[in-house]
Write an enzyme that holds these catalytic residues in place. Structure first.
Site, mmCIF file in Angstrom:
data_model
loop_
_atom_site.group_PDB
_atom_site.id
_atom_site.type_symbol
_atom_site.label_atom_id
_atom_site.label_comp_id
_atom_site.label_asym_id
_atom_site.label_seq_id
_atom_site.Cartn_x
_atom_site.Cartn_y
_atom_site.Cartn_z
ATOM 1 N N ASP A 36 0.858 -1.191 0.000
ATOM 2 C CA ASP A 36 0.000 0.000 0.000
ATOM 3 C C ASP A 36 0.889 1.233 0.000
ATOM 4 O O ASP A 36 1.965 1.226 0.605
ATOM 5 C CB ASP A 36 -0.950 -0.004 1.236
ATOM 6 N N TYR A 164 -12.213 5.965 -15.349
ATOM 7 C CA TYR A 164 -12.400 4.885 -14.370
ATOM 8 C C TYR A 164 -12.953 3.635 -15.058
ATOM 9 O O TYR A 164 -12.450 2.522 -14.855
ATOM 10 C CB TYR A 164 -13.324 5.363 -13.251
HETATM 11 N N1 LIG Z 1 -15.916 0.924 -2.829
HETATM 12 C C1 LIG Z 1 -16.613 0.593 -3.891
HETATM 13 O O1 LIG Z 1 -17.854 0.748 -3.939
HETATM 14 C C2 LIG Z 1 -15.942 -0.012 -5.088
HETATM 15 C C3 LIG Z 1 -16.770 -0.419 -6.157
HETATM 16 C C4 LIG Z 1 -16.182 -0.978 -7.273
HETATM 17 C C5 LIG Z 1 -14.808 -1.147 -7.328
HETATM 18 N N2 LIG Z 1 -14.046 -0.750 -6.290
HETATM 19 C C6 LIG Z 1 -12.598 -0.932 -6.418
HETATM 20 O O2 LIG Z 1 -12.128 -1.657 -5.303
HETATM 21 C C7 LIG Z 1 -10.779 -1.311 -5.025
HETATM 22 C C8 LIG Z 1 -10.665 -0.924 -3.557
HETATM 23 O O3 LIG Z 1 -11.488 0.204 -3.323
HETATM 24 P P1 LIG Z 1 -11.845 0.719 -1.859
HETATM 25 O O4 LIG Z 1 -13.228 1.218 -1.933
HETATM 26 O O5 LIG Z 1 -11.461 -0.314 -0.868
HETATM 27 O O6 LIG Z 1 -10.855 1.988 -1.795
HETATM 28 P P2 LIG Z 1 -10.057 2.656 -0.568
HETATM 29 O O7 LIG Z 1 -9.763 4.041 -1.047
HETATM 30 O O8 LIG Z 1 -10.777 2.452 0.723
HETATM 31 O O9 LIG Z 1 -8.705 1.811 -0.518
HETATM 32 C C9 LIG Z 1 -7.780 1.842 -1.577
HETATM 33 C C10 LIG Z 1 -6.390 1.567 -1.026
HETATM 34 O O10 LIG Z 1 -5.484 1.535 -2.140
HETATM 35 C C11 LIG Z 1 -4.335 2.275 -1.789
HETATM 36 N N3 LIG Z 1 -3.723 2.800 -3.025
HETATM 37 C C12 LIG Z 1 -4.226 3.760 -3.858
HETATM 38 N N4 LIG Z 1 -3.374 3.979 -4.870
HETATM 39 C C13 LIG Z 1 -2.308 3.150 -4.686
HETATM 40 C C14 LIG Z 1 -1.098 2.909 -5.386
HETATM 41 N N5 LIG Z 1 -0.786 3.586 -6.517
HETATM 42 N N6 LIG Z 1 -0.237 1.978 -4.908
HETATM 43 C C15 LIG Z 1 -0.525 1.303 -3.769
HETATM 44 N N7 LIG Z 1 -1.638 1.495 -3.041
HETATM 45 C C16 LIG Z 1 -2.522 2.406 -3.503
HETATM 46 C C17 LIG Z 1 -4.813 3.374 -0.859
HETATM 47 O O11 LIG Z 1 -3.746 3.875 -0.065
HETATM 48 C C18 LIG Z 1 -5.874 2.640 -0.058
HETATM 49 O O12 LIG Z 1 -5.324 2.038 1.103
HETATM 50 C C19 LIG Z 1 -10.429 -0.182 -6.015
HETATM 51 O O13 LIG Z 1 -9.767 -0.743 -7.122
HETATM 52 C C20 LIG Z 1 -11.787 0.344 -6.431
HETATM 53 O O14 LIG Z 1 -11.750 0.930 -7.715
HETATM 54 C C21 LIG Z 1 -14.579 -0.169 -5.173
#
Ligand SMILES: NC(=O)c1ccc[n+]([C@@H]2O[C@H](COP(=O)([O-])OP(=O)(O)OC[C@H]3O[C@@H](n4cnc5c(N)ncnc54)[C@H](O)[C@@H]3O)[C@@H](O)[C@H]2O)c1
Length: 258
Positions: A36, A164
């Site tokens: 992370d 996205y």
């Molecule tokens: N939350 C939703 O409803 C949802 C829906 C569809 C898809 N997603 C996808 O699920 C995944 C997780 O989302 P989330 O909601 O848990 O997000 P979040 O923001 O809670 O967590 C994302 C994590 O990724 C880390 N991160 C970001 N960029 C990074 C990089 N370049 N290198 C290393 N770490 C990095 C951040 O520090 C964070 O800890 C993402 O790919 C998101 O697009 C989420």
């Protein structure tokens, strides 16, 4: 595969879906390593899980050298890898033309693709190389599994989601060819396409945006729980016959234009 015997890498394990994945994999008996960018958040997850069973490296998934250094730290701590879950990602918004009909800066589009798509491939390719060195496990002779995180926006991108949706559509597109490339090694590749999940990424959106998103969910009429994502990861790892698949985890939502 028997999750108890495994070492799992979870990117984005400091928050949201990644953090819940770490918790569910650890509860199923796996050792967990996190990549992370947010070292503080990753360290907090490791503290919760216990330092004998978990570790982390501060890694930018879209940077080749950073990822390679992260894998060196993983190998030094646990020596092998069986499960790789790519959860690191960013949610960006921006229409192709803004209100004044000015084009979206290309750097904004490229950054989203670089983190979400290139970052997932960057980690998956090195993970596969490490898994290829494993002894085959169990009856199926598995060496590993890679799980990437897409989104329902891969299929029904909303207004302002060009970048996205393209990044997540790329994840969907590479699932089958990656599974085919790695089949001879006994490494499976799947993707999960979450809908609206209650993570910091979603809960940071304005209330009216959250409400309109939840309105389109059919049943159960609520945001998905990060734990439900983590549970699906554990199931995918355990069920050797699911391969080359993209699974929607979304309460039957079909997103509308806005
Ligand atoms: N939350 C939703 O409803 C949802 C829906 C569809 C898809 N997603 C996808 O699920 C995944 C997780 O989302 P989330 O909601 O848990 O997000 P979040 O923001 O809670 O967590 C994302 C994590 O990724 C880390 N991160 C970001 N960029 C990074 C990089 N370049 N290198 C290393 N770490 C990095 C951040 O520090 C964070 O800890 C993402 O790919 C998101 O697009 C989420």
């Amino acid at each position: 595969m028997d999750v108890k015997q495994t070492v799992a890498l979870v990117t984005g394990g400091g928050s949201g879906l990644g953090k819940a994945t770490c918790e569910q994999l650890a509860a199923a008996g796996a050792k967990v390593f996190i990549f992370d960018m947010n070292a503080e958040a990753a360290a907090a997850t490791v503290k919760d899980l216990g330092e004998d069973r978990a570790g982390f490296a501060q890694v930018n998934v879209s940077d080749e050298a950073s990822v390679l250094a992260g894998f060196e730290a993983l190998k030094a701590k646990f020596g092998k890898l069986n499960i790789c879950v790519n959860c690191a990602g960013i949610a960006t918004a921006g229409k192709i033309l803004d209100r004044e009909n000015k084009a979206l800066p290309l750097a904004e589009f490229s950054k989203t693709i670089n983190v979400n798509l290139v970052g997932s491939f960057n980690v998956a390719r090195v993970a596969a190389e490490l898994m290829a060195a494993n002894e085959p496990m169990g009856e199926a002779g598995e060496r590993g599994i890679i799980i990437n995180t897409a989104s329902v926006a891969a299929f029904e991108g909303q207004l302002g989601q060009c970048a996205y949706s393209a990044s997540k559509g790329g994840i969907v597109g590479m699932t089958l060819p990656m599974a085919r490339d790695l089949a001879k090694l006994g490494i499976r590749v799947n993707a999960i396409a979450p809908g609206i999940m209650g993570t910091p990424m979603l809960l940071a959106m304005p209330d009216n945006v959250q409400e309109s998103l939840v309105a389109n969910i059919q049943f159960p009429k609520r945001m998905g729980l990060p734990k439900e994502y983590g549970d699906l990861v554990v199931h995918l790892a355990s069920n050797s016959y699911i391969n080359g698949e993209v699974i929607r985890l979304d309460g039957a939502i079909r997103m509308q234009p806005r």
